[in-house]
Design an enzyme around this catalytic site. Sequence first.
Site, PDB file in Angstrom:
ATOM      1  N   HIS A  58      -7.095  -4.669  -1.035  1.00 18.38           N
ATOM      2  CA  HIS A  58      -6.417  -5.922  -1.357  1.00 18.38           C
ATOM      3  C   HIS A  58      -7.150  -6.635  -2.486  1.00 18.38           C
ATOM      4  O   HIS A  58      -6.949  -7.814  -2.713  1.00 18.38           O
ATOM      5  CB  HIS A  58      -6.373  -6.851  -0.133  1.00 18.38           C
ATOM      6  CG  HIS A  58      -5.922  -6.189   1.106  1.00 18.38           C
ATOM      7  ND1 HIS A  58      -6.798  -5.557   1.965  1.00 18.38           N
ATOM      8  CD2 HIS A  58      -4.692  -6.019   1.616  1.00 18.38           C
ATOM      9  CE1 HIS A  58      -6.104  -5.037   2.966  1.00 18.38           C
ATOM     10  NE2 HIS A  58      -4.833  -5.297   2.776  1.00 18.38           N
ATOM     11  N   HIS A  63       0.825  -1.208   0.000  1.00 20.90           N
ATOM     12  CA  HIS A  63       0.000   0.000   0.000  1.00 20.90           C
ATOM     13  C   HIS A  63       0.865   1.266   0.000  1.00 20.90           C
ATOM     14  O   HIS A  63       0.395   2.344   0.342  1.00 20.90           O
ATOM     15  CB  HIS A  63      -0.915   0.027   1.220  1.00 20.90           C
ATOM     16  CG  HIS A  63      -1.715  -1.210   1.410  1.00 20.90           C
ATOM     17  ND1 HIS A  63      -2.609  -1.660   0.460  1.00 20.90           N
ATOM     18  CD2 HIS A  63      -1.745  -2.128   2.414  1.00 20.90           C
ATOM     19  CE1 HIS A  63      -3.162  -2.787   0.890  1.00 20.90           C
ATOM     20  NE2 HIS A  63      -2.655  -3.089   2.068  1.00 20.90           N
TER      21      HIS A  63
END
Lengths: 332, 332
Positions: free
Chosen positions: A218, A56
């Site tokens: 995700h 991320h």
Amino acid sequence: MKKFINDADAVVREALAGIAAAHPDLRVDVEQQIIVRADAPRPGKVGVISGGGSGHEPLHGGFVGMGMLDAACPGEVFTSPVPDQILAATKAVDGGAGVVHIVKNYTGDVMNFQMAAELAGDEGVEVHSVLVDDDVAVEDSTWTAGRRGTGATLIVEKVAGALAETGASAAAVAAAGARVNEASASFAVALTACTTPSAGKPGFELPEDEMEVGVGIHGEPGRRREKLLPAKQVVALALDAILSAKPLAAGSEAIVLVNGLGGTPLIELYLLYGAVAAGLEKAGVRIARNLVGNYVTSLDMAGMSVTVCRADAEVLRLWDAPVRTPALRWGA
Amino acid sequence: MKKFINDADAVVREALAGIAAAHPDLRVDVEQQIIVRADAPRPGKVGVISGGGSGHEPLHGGFVGMGMLDAACPGEVFTSPVPDQILAATKAVDGGAGVVHIVKNYTGDVMNFQMAAELAGDEGVEVHSVLVDDDVAVEDSTWTAGRRGTGATLIVEKVAGALAETGASAAAVAAAGARVNEASASFAVALTACTTPSAGKPGFELPEDEMEVGVGIHGEPGRRREKLLPAKQVVALALDAILSAKPLAAGSEAIVLVNGLGGTPLIELYLLYGAVAAGLEKAGVRIARNLVGNYVTSLDMAGMSVTVCRADAEVLRLWDAPVRTPALRWGA
């Protein structure tokens, strides 16, 4: 899989070595996977830490530095950091005033941060936690009970970090973070799936003419799939979801993040921001501050998220406070 | 084609509207496609402008502001800005001390900036030009006679902009920019082709197990295609090309940019940076300053470039000078 990597199992450690080389003002423990602000612990200052699965970036390591996080603990890609790692980070930044954990709402993260907090408590460190669950797309998800934590994490980290810098107590810093989370709503749309180094192939299949509406960072399923729409309609969907979940009174001020998920170029993010600004103006919301760019990403996923955070004068003051980190820097 | 756009023909203007909304401290002329620093023209200060085809964001519009560019003129995607547009930007930033044009070496850009410079000269504005041709991959290319201008453009713009801020003459600012270009070398590798909104499909075909070595920022062919290699070997190829073309004496100091081409996530760029730092250390080069991120992009292309700029104390001082732009900000 086309990636600039050497070994799928070494990606996080090798990226950490690169962060260490690029930012000599941070202390990076490559083996234990901890990034610590150089001057931590500072006596009397509350330590603010966060962490979560890697993939991320710049979240969270890119937000370590003066005015934001004291430490970050990245797990393996899309995998929670472990309790020992979080405990080590907690102790590394404890200056005697306690530590605040900022935790995105994923089951593994919540569990491991809680275990680390208990272990730290046993060693005499006062730990307060802030749970971030701003993603209004779905209740419960692949790895989450309740709502997922996404883009608002950046705003929570900035505001909590700035307050900690003023010498506020751990309870006050945690409370400010919780208020920012409560005032925030995010919504994401994916055009493609991302590919983790270990899987080597996209996490889901998305036909060439479809998008995932309400995707998680995700690749978790969103609300639905539908045919690709023009950008302004995508923004309308996102704003509708955000303002339905957390209505804003006309005249409200907001911090707005238009965030790329990693594979979407900046020219598209600015185009989207134009539509977001127009949509919020129509709703009577004033964008007091904004960020446009790739901040809370999902590896190479083509996609975007919008975060709207209602902001009072205190939050804006903390947002504007000086910050000096690899990915966010102003006033310093 | 999966993009967040409304109309392929309106992408640049709609992105400019978003830039205008996000950065009220810039003056954006959406119709004429010019981004100008709010306080321009400043009497007695040399104006520094750049421009080129869109699709390389944040280059150039993201570098407009205190300490860097006074204006940017983005053309359509991968298309040169037109002379009238460049002329208007030139006049908008002329404070009586002349204007410096920073031009990437593409035939259309060179021609149109030159025409604008002549028109500006006819109107009494002294224009100096800096040609950026740092990409050492190939001599001559699809749209270029000589070497292409790529990543070093950012360093030229930063250094020239900082010098202009001190009240230096247009000739001195242009000379400093030219010295930075001369001291810089870049090399790029693509894993995928990019897709322009108007074409709607990738600009070239690249098999799943191959990479384009020495690619240009519009997808121009490089030196060769070869099988995908581990990241450290990709970096070795790039550094070998860079140091062969512009050898650096052991003990030299350098500014190093590890740049993503738009579709490569930050975790990979940091991993690459670690290999670049190790490679340069082995060559006896000291990295005095670095940038890791997406700065000179090629829409959604997965790829990276490395730029190495030999830097003396004067260049480092100008690099460190305060800058306040959407994409680069420190000390202010």
